[in-house]
Scaffold this motif. Structure first.
Motif, PDB file in Angstrom:
ATOM      1  N   GLN A   1      21.873  38.517  43.206  1.00 26.98           N
ATOM      2  CA  GLN A   1      22.782  37.762  42.336  1.00 26.98           C
ATOM      3  C   GLN A   1      22.032  36.705  41.512  1.00 26.98           C
TER       4      GLN A   1
ATOM      5  N   VAL B   1      26.840  29.716  39.267  1.00 30.18           N
ATOM      6  CA  VAL B   1      27.212  31.040  39.778  1.00 30.18           C
ATOM      7  C   VAL B   1      28.556  31.428  39.172  1.00 30.18           C
TER       8      VAL B   1
ATOM      9  N   HIS C   1      34.008  29.283  38.531  1.00 24.17           N
ATOM     10  CA  HIS C   1      32.561  29.394  38.705  1.00 24.17           C
ATOM     11  C   HIS C   1      32.063  28.117  39.388  1.00 24.17           C
TER      12      HIS C   1
ATOM     13  N   PHE D   1      23.554  30.631  49.780  1.00 25.98           N
ATOM     14  CA  PHE D   1      24.803  30.696  49.020  1.00 25.98           C
ATOM     15  C   PHE D   1      25.052  32.035  48.333  1.00 25.98           C
ATOM     16  N   ILE D   2      24.000  32.669  47.865  1.00 22.55           N
ATOM     17  CA  ILE D   2      24.176  33.958  47.183  1.00 22.55           C
ATOM     18  C   ILE D   2      23.065  34.923  47.613  1.00 22.55           C
TER      19      ILE D   2
ATOM     20  N   LYS E   1      29.302  38.067  39.418  1.00 28.29           N
ATOM     21  CA  LYS E   1      28.154  38.642  40.130  1.00 28.29           C
ATOM     22  C   LYS E   1      26.823  38.139  39.594  1.00 28.29           C
ATOM     23  N   GLU E   2      26.879  37.138  38.707  1.00 27.66           N
ATOM     24  CA  GLU E   2      25.628  36.644  38.109  1.00 27.66           C
ATOM     25  C   GLU E   2      25.424  35.164  38.423  1.00 27.66           C
ATOM     26  N   SER E   3      24.196  34.748  38.216  1.00 27.23           N
ATOM     27  CA  SER E   3      23.905  33.316  38.363  1.00 27.23           C
ATOM     28  C   SER E   3      22.665  32.970  37.562  1.00 27.23           C
TER      29      SER E   3
END
Lengths: 244, 202
Positions: free
Chosen positions: A66, A35, A11, A61-62, A38-40
């Motif tokens: 996300q 991050v 991560h 970045f995402i 699939k989550e942050s």
């Protein structure tokens, strides 16, 4: 806004800071993002004035979907006054913040985002494959206040503890601990109200294995600077306004 | 009065940030393109007169990479400006909503003036926003054209490379890389354009 990857294994931890577009008279803040899968989670996403810079920087970045969680260590405007904007942009996200502040933080606008109050004892939150711990830091400075600890990355997000007020272009990392103390002294003496709360927090965090300590203002602590900070903070008399 | 379409500030802020994100990734690839171009320049220099035809082409790629990085930076600045404007419009819209609510509760002439002034500011901001979004589109178009040209030139580069002997393999490989980077940049630009199109069609 400057963005830097602080930890990258299964991560990631990012810091977003030193926004050149920030209006001059508002305090400079460091925002962090973890991050995992699939989550942050965005830690102390900041004030309304830096919202657009934050959004642009995060999306480098995402993708938007996300950004699943927000965390606010306490209720201050430089921490979470952007909530009303995030509420429109990521309506399915969850906000983790002290339960005590719910009625106050909702003044910033929280119609869509799910408000998840953290009780005084703290707790844990899973983001993707990573488990983060909410470490109580009450009365430092806010009456209900949490820090975030990641035991895998060995990172402690320490909110206003370890903060320093410095020029916009200063380095993200401490280069000389002794000279840095001057930049932290007044902030801690004046904003932190209680020596008892300070000792309580120190007892708790000294048990943690920490490689990096991330404050919401100023510079990042690494390695031995963390213990140096704990010793310095222990010796510092706080709550000085009562003597004035 | 000319009516200019007003796009949702929420969607506008998201779009501008998405465009900035795409161009950030594109500029990362442009830096790789720049490196590939510099490497090809070095090989061409080493090969000397045997590959004289490739000298101009490798210089073209190096120049193209620099132009792309510069354009991506400019687009990032415009995107951020659009995002700031979207947030400002958002705040003004909220203010007008609240002022209108206040007027429903208690009508007040002074508040009417504030509403009128705020609406004028909204209009000005919206006009500026529309100008900036068009400028963003044309900058993206420019990068896209550069990348299309780059892919065509990469084909010539590869053809020229087949005429060389000992450097043939290495030069062909470079041409392939340059083509791959150009295609990737073009894809990010297309993605950025489709974010804008979705906003404009909303």
């Amino acid at each position: 806004m400057e963005a830097k990857l602080l930890f990258d294994d299964k991560h990631q931890w990012y810091v977003f800071a030193r926004d050149p577009d920030k209006p001059e008279k508002i305090i400079d803040t460091n925002q962090y993002m973890v991050v995992s899968g699939k989550e942050s989670i965005v830690l102390d996403p900041g004030g309304i004035e830096i919202f657009s810079s934050m959004l642009s920087t995060i999306l480098k970045f995402i993708p938007l979907e996300q950004i699943t969680h927000l965390f606010a260590s306490h209720q201050d405007p430089d921490i979470i006054s952007s909530l009303g904007m995030w509420d429109q942009v990521i309506p399915k996200a969850k906000l983790y913040t002290p339960s005590l502040w719910e009625g106050f933080i909702r003044h910033f606008g929280c119609e869509n985002i799910e408000f998840c109050g953290i009780e005084d004892g703290g707790g844990e939150l899973r983001i993707g494959d990573t488990v983060l711990q909410f470490i109580p830091a009450h009365y430092l400075h806010s009456s209900a206040n949490f820090h975030v600890y990641d035991p895998v990355a060995k990172i402690l997000f320490s909110g206003d503890i370890g903060a320093a007020l410095e020029p916009q272009d200063s380095s993200l990392f401490i280069e000389n601990f002794d000279s840095h103390c001057d930049k932290m002294k007044f902030f801690h003496q004046r904003w932190m109200p209680s020596n008892e709360a300070k000792m309580h927090w120190l007892k708790r965090v000294r048990k943690l294995d920490i490689d990096m300590m991330l404050p919401q203002h100023g510079r990042i602590f690494r390695g031995k600077e963390i213990d140096q900070f704990f010793d310095w903070f222990e010796a510092l008399n706080v709550g000085i306004a009562l003597d004035s | 009065m000319i009516m200019v379409k007003e796009y949702s500030p929420v969607k506008s802020a998201i779009t501008a940030s998405q465009v900035a994100g795409e161009l950030y990734r594109a500029s990362g690839i442009a830096r790789q393109l720049s490196l590939a171009a510099k490497n090809s320049q070095a090989v061409v220099h080493r090969a000397g007169s045997k590959v004289a035809g490739l000298k101009v082409i490798s210089e073209y790629f190096a120049d193209l990479a620099i132009k792309t990085i510069k354009l991506a930076k400019e687009i990032n600045t415009i995107s951020l400006d659009i995002s700031h404007m979207a947030v400002e419009r958002w705040r003004q819209n909220t203010l007008v909503e609240h002022l209108n609510d206040s007027q429903v509760k208690t009508k007040n002439a002074a508040v009417d003036i504030i509403i009128k002034d705020t609406k004028q500011r909204q209009l000005d901001l919206n006009n500026r926003f529309n100008v900036e979004i068009r400028s963003l589109e044309s900058q993206l178009e420019e990068i896209q054209q550069h990348m299309q040209a780059s892919r065509v030139v990469a084909v010539s580069f590869r053809l020229e490379a087949t005429q060389t002997d000992e450097y043939q393999e290495i030069l062909e490989d470079m041409a392939k890389n340059i083509d791959k980077f150009s295609e990737k940049i073009k894809q990010h630009v297309l993605d950025a354009k489709s974010h804008i199109n979705r906003l404009l069609q909303s």
